[in-house]
Design a protein around this motif. Sequence first.
Motif, short mmCIF file in Angstrom:
data_model
loop_
_atom_site.label_atom_id
_atom_site.label_comp_id
_atom_site.label_asym_id
_atom_site.label_seq_id
_atom_site.Cartn_x
_atom_site.Cartn_y
_atom_site.Cartn_z
N SER A 1 1.00 -1.15 -0.02
CA SER A 1 -0.16 0.10 -0.05
C SER A 1 0.78 1.13 0.06
O SER A 1 0.47 2.23 -0.92
N GLU A 2 1.79 1.09 0.86
CA GLU A 2 2.86 2.28 0.80
C GLU A 2 3.66 2.40 -0.35
O GLU A 2 4.37 3.75 -0.31
N GLU A 3 4.11 1.79 -0.86
CA GLU A 3 4.73 1.32 -2.02
C GLU A 3 6.33 2.00 -1.53
O GLU A 3 7.05 2.71 -1.89
N ARG A 4 6.73 1.31 -0.48
CA ARG A 4 8.06 1.54 0.12
C ARG A 4 8.96 0.45 0.44
O ARG A 4 8.29 -0.72 0.52
N VAL A 5 10.20 0.57 0.41
CA VAL A 5 11.20 -0.66 0.64
C VAL A 5 12.04 -0.46 1.87
O VAL A 5 12.40 0.68 2.28
N GLU A 6 12.10 -1.40 2.64
CA GLU A 6 12.99 -1.37 3.70
C GLU A 6 13.69 -2.92 3.74
O GLU A 6 13.29 -3.76 3.19
N VAL A 7 14.87 -2.79 4.21
CA VAL A 7 15.76 -4.07 4.32
C VAL A 7 15.30 -4.99 5.30
O VAL A 7 14.98 -4.46 6.48
N LEU A 8 15.18 -6.40 5.14
CA LEU A 8 14.87 -7.26 5.88
C LEU A 8 16.18 -7.83 6.72
O LEU A 8 16.27 -7.85 7.75
#
Length: 371
Positions: free
Chosen positions: A247-254
Amino acid sequence: MAMFFSTRLLFFSIIIPLLISITLYQLIDSFDPAPLPPDSLFSSPTSIPPLLNDKFLTGAEFIGVGLLNNPEDIAYHKESGLIYTGCVDGWVKRVSVHDSANDSVVEDWVNTGGRPLGIAFGIHGEVIVADADKGLLNISGDGKKTELLTDEAEGVRLKLTDAVTVADNGVLYFTDASYKYDIHQFIFDFLEGKPHGRLISFDPTTRVTRVLLRDLYFANGISISPDQTHLVFCETIKRRCSKYYISEERVEVLIQGLPGFPDNIRYDGDGHYWIALISEVTTPWKLSMKYPFLRKLISMAAKYGVELLFMKNAGVLQVDLDGNPIALYHDHPFSHITSGVKIGNHLYCGSLLHSYITRLDLLKYPAQKKL
């Protein structure tokens, strides 16, 4: 006289090969490797889990020996008790799961005419296949009908359709590992060091194919989170897995700085992801990643079928939903492990090299604390 022969030996053994290499390097200039991003060159101690089984093959069993030609991905259909896997000869095969590995039966199910890689199950009982050659396929009617869903995005053809996952609302999410190189040339994507990968969605209702992320470094395995809010996908070259919030169209590292190169990633339904690592980062890999000119020389050898980037110590890494590593199952002679799926008390592994599925009993051969 001794000095003469010593100088002559140096000349013929080192100088001449070096000059030839430099000459060839200059002549073959169409392949232009790029420097890799700094964050792809480091290994993180936080990616090493507290539990370890470094003798995977000691307790391993082999399923379908000689009947499964490079079974790359593994998808388990719980209701039928069948594993679906795609082989290099184009077959999607079904393998029955039993307590005894010897009781497993391998069935030739559907031949896509391409190279089936990622496999997932649709919400209406269909089997979704990411076929490296064909694109995204829908197999329904118990194998009687095969439909091409999409083979391009934004006018760019899918060159290496790799992995796929299905959301509860039926939307399909998949990776195109490279829009430049196909499955037979994937090593050149690694060596070029440029981001040709894409994360893509396909909505079966609207038939719309949409690129969610581009400029990824060999976009590979993908899984949807249990709460359906985000995707987890792997970038093999950067040795990391990331979250994409839908929904937010954002990326973060797992998790990043992995101890090996990630391939497929699977959620086990019990709060864990299992990340297949095709190889550890060997010395040749480390050097080539750091120096583009070495990758160019290696690419020249690869064009003649000579493999200089050796793979070893493959395995499967178990992490929690926040990316914290829990356990690593691997073995030094192991290589080209492309998927790891936990079914009951066993870990099933696919491969780009072997003619069988490898299975390990996690209760008999558990990962343990390192001394």
